[in-house]
Design an enzyme around this catalytic site. Structure first.
Site, PDB file in Angstrom:
ATOM      1  N   GLY A   4     -70.277   3.444  44.265  1.00  0.00           N
ATOM      2  CA  GLY A   4     -70.707   4.320  45.359  1.00  0.00           C
ATOM      3  C   GLY A   4     -69.962   4.053  46.648  1.00  0.00           C
ATOM      4  O   GLY A   4     -68.893   3.497  46.649  1.00  0.00           O
ATOM      5  N   SER A   5     -70.495   4.461  47.765  1.00  0.00           N
ATOM      6  CA  SER A   5     -69.966   4.249  49.104  1.00  0.00           C
ATOM      7  C   SER A   5     -69.952   5.547  49.892  1.00  0.00           C
ATOM      8  O   SER A   5     -70.994   6.149  50.091  1.00  0.00           O
ATOM      9  CB  SER A   5     -68.581   3.608  49.098  1.00  0.00           C
ATOM     10  OG  SER A   5     -68.258   3.209  50.409  1.00  0.00           O
ATOM     11  N   GLN A   6     -68.761   6.016  50.303  1.00  0.00           N
ATOM     12  CA  GLN A   6     -68.687   7.162  51.201  1.00  0.00           C
ATOM     13  C   GLN A   6     -67.418   7.957  50.927  1.00  0.00           C
ATOM     14  O   GLN A   6     -66.383   7.395  50.565  1.00  0.00           O
ATOM     15  CB  GLN A   6     -68.690   6.662  52.650  1.00  0.00           C
ATOM     16  CG  GLN A   6     -68.893   7.724  53.703  1.00  0.00           C
ATOM     17  CD  GLN A   6     -68.922   7.119  55.099  1.00  0.00           C
ATOM     18  OE1 GLN A   6     -68.000   7.305  55.878  1.00  0.00           O
ATOM     19  NE2 GLN A   6     -69.983   6.374  55.422  1.00  0.00           N
ATOM     20  N   VAL A  18     -63.873   6.108  51.104  1.00  0.00           N
ATOM     21  CA  VAL A  18     -64.192   5.026  52.033  1.00  0.00           C
ATOM     22  C   VAL A  18     -64.942   3.908  51.313  1.00  0.00           C
ATOM     23  O   VAL A  18     -65.911   4.162  50.596  1.00  0.00           O
ATOM     24  CB  VAL A  18     -65.043   5.552  53.209  1.00  0.00           C
ATOM     25  CG1 VAL A  18     -65.298   4.437  54.223  1.00  0.00           C
ATOM     26  CG2 VAL A  18     -64.361   6.739  53.885  1.00  0.00           C
ATOM     27  N   MET A  69     -72.553   8.126  49.295  1.00  0.00           N
ATOM     28  CA  MET A  69     -72.739   8.002  47.854  1.00  0.00           C
ATOM     29  C   MET A  69     -73.492   6.711  47.552  1.00  0.00           C
ATOM     30  O   MET A  69     -73.027   5.625  47.910  1.00  0.00           O
ATOM     31  CB  MET A  69     -71.375   7.970  47.150  1.00  0.00           C
ATOM     32  CG  MET A  69     -70.475   9.144  47.464  1.00  0.00           C
ATOM     33  SD  MET A  69     -68.733   8.779  47.095  1.00  0.00           S
ATOM     34  CE  MET A  69     -68.868   8.296  45.369  1.00  0.00           C
TER      35      MET A  69
END
Length: 213
Positions: free
Chosen positions: A175-177, A145, A90
């Site tokens: 965002g991120s994962q 995550v 993301m």
């Protein structure tokens, strides 16, 4: 004095613009309508960076030194079954809310400490929150995550809570994962994986797997 006042005004303006951008773009919450029918849907917006088939003997323990940070698969892929681990990256420009992939009951929502490395690659060793969901198809897990920038994970659900497909279950700021673990279905289910590596997904709308029954 005048220069300092001018600089202060510019800085204040930039901060105000960032605040508005953060509120109205990063925290946007567009309407999402879960598709009808028997299917498993994406828990997050973003791009698929890995689809991995996992088995009961897969090494789910991510180790740092002598200590185990987390066990990813052990309470999800049960009774000798195999499954899929789908990792979604993301960006800060994606919608940050996560949604339930299928109807079920929350077994737990657990925060796991870890690292804060870039989330552009699969990072099971990063700090995360794991939401285990018991469904009629078997256990599924959504893993929020953290990343190098995104370090605040929020879960909206609690133990024994009933949830519906497409319902918001949490968010990752900036965002991120997000990872999804689902069981591999029997031939009788006529299941078909509808996604591939590199696909762009929308939380609560994109079908991950269609089920014939």
């Amino acid at each position: 004095m005048g220069v300092l006042m001018l600089l202060s005004g510019v800085v204040a303006g930039i901060i105000a613009l960032f605040g508005l951008f953060y509120k109205f773009w990063f925290l946007r919450d567009p309407l999402r309508l879960a598709p009808s029918g028997n299917n498993i849907i994406s828990p997050a917006d973003g791009k698929i960076i890995e689809i991995k088939e996992i088995h009961p003997d897969s090494k789910g323990d991510i180790k740092k030194g002598k200590g185990v940070i987390q066990t990813v698969y052990s309470d999800t892929i049960l009774h000798g079954k195999s499954g899929y681990l789908i990792t979604i990256f993301m960006t800060p420009f994606d919608v940050h809310y996560q949604r339930a992939p299928y109807d079920g009951k929350v077994v737990y929502s657990k925060h796991k400490k870890g690292q804060f490395r870039s989330a552009e690659k699969p990072r099971p060793q990063n700090e995360n929150n794991q939401i285990l969901i018991r469904t009629r198809l078997g256990n599924m897990k959504v893993i929020q995550v953290s990343g190098f920038i995104a370090r605040r994970i929020v879960s909206f659900v609690k133990e024994n809570q009933n949830i519906k497909k497409g319902q918001k279950i949490g968010m990752i700021r900036m965002g991120s994962q997000c990872c999804l673990i689902i069981p591999k279905m029997t031939h009788k289910m006529k299941a078909e994986l509808k996604i591939k590596k590199g696909d762009r997904l929308k939380a609560g709308e994109t079908i991950i797997m269609s089920l014939g029954k």
